[in-house]
Design an enzyme around this catalytic site. Sequence first.
Site, PDB file in Angstrom:
ATOM      1  N   ILE A  55       0.816  -1.201   0.000  1.00  0.00           N
ATOM      2  CA  ILE A  55       0.000   0.000   0.000  1.00  0.00           C
ATOM      3  C   ILE A  55       0.856   1.260   0.000  1.00  0.00           C
ATOM      4  O   ILE A  55       0.412   2.302  -0.470  1.00  0.00           O
ATOM      5  CB  ILE A  55      -0.983   0.003   1.197  1.00  0.00           C
ATOM      6  CG1 ILE A  55      -0.253  -0.214   2.514  1.00  0.00           C
ATOM      7  CG2 ILE A  55      -2.046  -1.057   1.004  1.00  0.00           C
ATOM      8  CD1 ILE A  55      -1.164  -0.298   3.724  1.00  0.00           C
ATOM      9  N   TYR A 208       1.895  -6.900  17.855  1.00  0.00           N
ATOM     10  CA  TYR A 208       1.467  -6.123  16.685  1.00  0.00           C
ATOM     11  C   TYR A 208       0.330  -5.176  17.059  1.00  0.00           C
ATOM     12  O   TYR A 208       0.376  -3.977  16.743  1.00  0.00           O
ATOM     13  CB  TYR A 208       1.009  -7.068  15.577  1.00  0.00           C
ATOM     14  CG  TYR A 208       0.369  -6.371  14.401  1.00  0.00           C
ATOM     15  CD1 TYR A 208       1.138  -5.627  13.505  1.00  0.00           C
ATOM     16  CD2 TYR A 208      -1.006  -6.446  14.179  1.00  0.00           C
ATOM     17  CE1 TYR A 208       0.557  -4.978  12.425  1.00  0.00           C
ATOM     18  CE2 TYR A 208      -1.593  -5.797  13.108  1.00  0.00           C
ATOM     19  CZ  TYR A 208      -0.811  -5.068  12.233  1.00  0.00           C
ATOM     20  OH  TYR A 208      -1.398  -4.417  11.165  1.00  0.00           O
ATOM     21  N   LYS A 212       0.099  -0.866  17.171  1.00  0.00           N
ATOM     22  CA  LYS A 212      -0.900  -0.079  16.450  1.00  0.00           C
ATOM     23  C   LYS A 212      -1.710   0.795  17.404  1.00  0.00           C
ATOM     24  O   LYS A 212      -2.106   1.915  17.059  1.00  0.00           O
ATOM     25  CB  LYS A 212      -1.815  -1.013  15.654  1.00  0.00           C
ATOM     26  CG  LYS A 212      -1.103  -1.728  14.507  1.00  0.00           C
ATOM     27  CD  LYS A 212      -0.465  -0.734  13.531  1.00  0.00           C
ATOM     28  CE  LYS A 212       0.200  -1.400  12.356  1.00  0.00           C
ATOM     29  NZ  LYS A 212       0.771  -0.432  11.394  1.00  0.00           N
ATOM     30  N   THR A 245      -1.673  -7.482   0.605  1.00  0.00           N
ATOM     31  CA  THR A 245      -0.247  -7.166   0.546  1.00  0.00           C
ATOM     32  C   THR A 245       0.565  -8.381   0.996  1.00  0.00           C
ATOM     33  O   THR A 245       0.015  -9.431   1.314  1.00  0.00           O
ATOM     34  CB  THR A 245       0.105  -5.966   1.451  1.00  0.00           C
ATOM     35  OG1 THR A 245       0.051  -6.384   2.831  1.00  0.00           O
ATOM     36  CG2 THR A 245      -0.854  -4.803   1.243  1.00  0.00           C
TER      37      THR A 245
END
Length: 309
Positions: A55, A208, A212, A245
Site C-alpha cells: 500500500i 502487533y 498499532k 499485501t
Amino acid sequence: MSPLSAARAALRVYAVGAAVILAQLLRRCRGGFLEPVFPPQPDRVAIVTGGTDGIGYSTAKHLARLGMHVIIAGNNDSKAKQVVSKIKEETLNDKVEFLYCDLASMTSIRQFVQKFKMKKILLHVLINNAGVMMVPQRKTRDGFEEHFGLNYLGHFLLTNLLVDTLKESGSPGHSARVVTVSSATHYVAELNMDDLQSSACYSPHAAYAQSKLALVLFTYHLQRLLAAEGSHVTANVVDPGVVNTDLYKHVFWATRLAKKLLGWLLFKARRMFVHSFHLKDHVASHQRCDITSQSSRNGNVLVEACNAA
C-alpha cells in the site's frame, strides 16, 4: 503474558480481521469503494515510508500522479531504483526519489532526516506507513522488540524530527499533515506498561496490536499539541482495512491459504488504500481522511476504511 493470554490475543486479532473483511464485503455489495477525484498538487512534497511495496507503493504512485514531489523512505535499496523508475514512467512525474531509511535503526532515521533537510525543501505530507506484522520474536538494531521499535518508535522519532519542517510548510487553509497507518486490531490491544517489549511471554499478535494502539494514542496526543500551538499541521490516523499485501507471510497458515485462494474477493486491492485517506472538512463524521485536500483544518481522527464513503 501467559500462554493462555497469548492465545486469547491471537483469537481477538483474527476476530477483528474477520469483522473487517465482512464489513468490506457488505460495502462491496452496496456498490464498492469509489475512488475520489483529487485536484493536481504540483507544489506539494510528500514522504511515504515503506513506499517500495504494498500500500505504500500504491500511495506513492497515486501522489506522484497528482504531481507531488514524492520521497520514498525505505530500506530496500535493491528494489528502490526499479520502483522509482516505474512510478516515473507510469505517472509522467520526474519528481519521485528514494532515500534510504531503516525504521528499525534510530541512527538510520536521523541520517534520513539529515539528508532530507539538506534538500532545503518544504514537507506537506508525511505518511507513516511502513511496518511489520506478527513477526517472530526479534529485536531492532537498538534492542527494541521489533513491532514496538519499528512500527511505533521508528515513526515516533521520524515524525518528531520532521515536525518543525511540517510547521514551516503549513499555512492557513493549506495545512500540512501527518497520516499514520494503524489497524483495527488496536481495538483489542492492551498497552502493557510493565512490559512494552513483550519479553515476559511473547505473542506476535499482542505485540502487533499493541504497536498499532501506540500509534493511535501518539496521533491523538500529537494533534492536541499541534492544536494548542495553533499550528497549521494536522495529525491523522487511518485504518486501511484488510488489504492484499505481502504482510501476511507470518500469520496463521489457514489465513495465508485463504488469502491465496480468496484474496481477490475478501481483501481490498492495494489501490483502494488511497481511498482511506480522504477527509471531509468536518472530521467528526469519521468518514474520510484526505492527505491532499487543502481545506481540512482538523486532525485527531481515527478513520476506518470500512466506513469510507
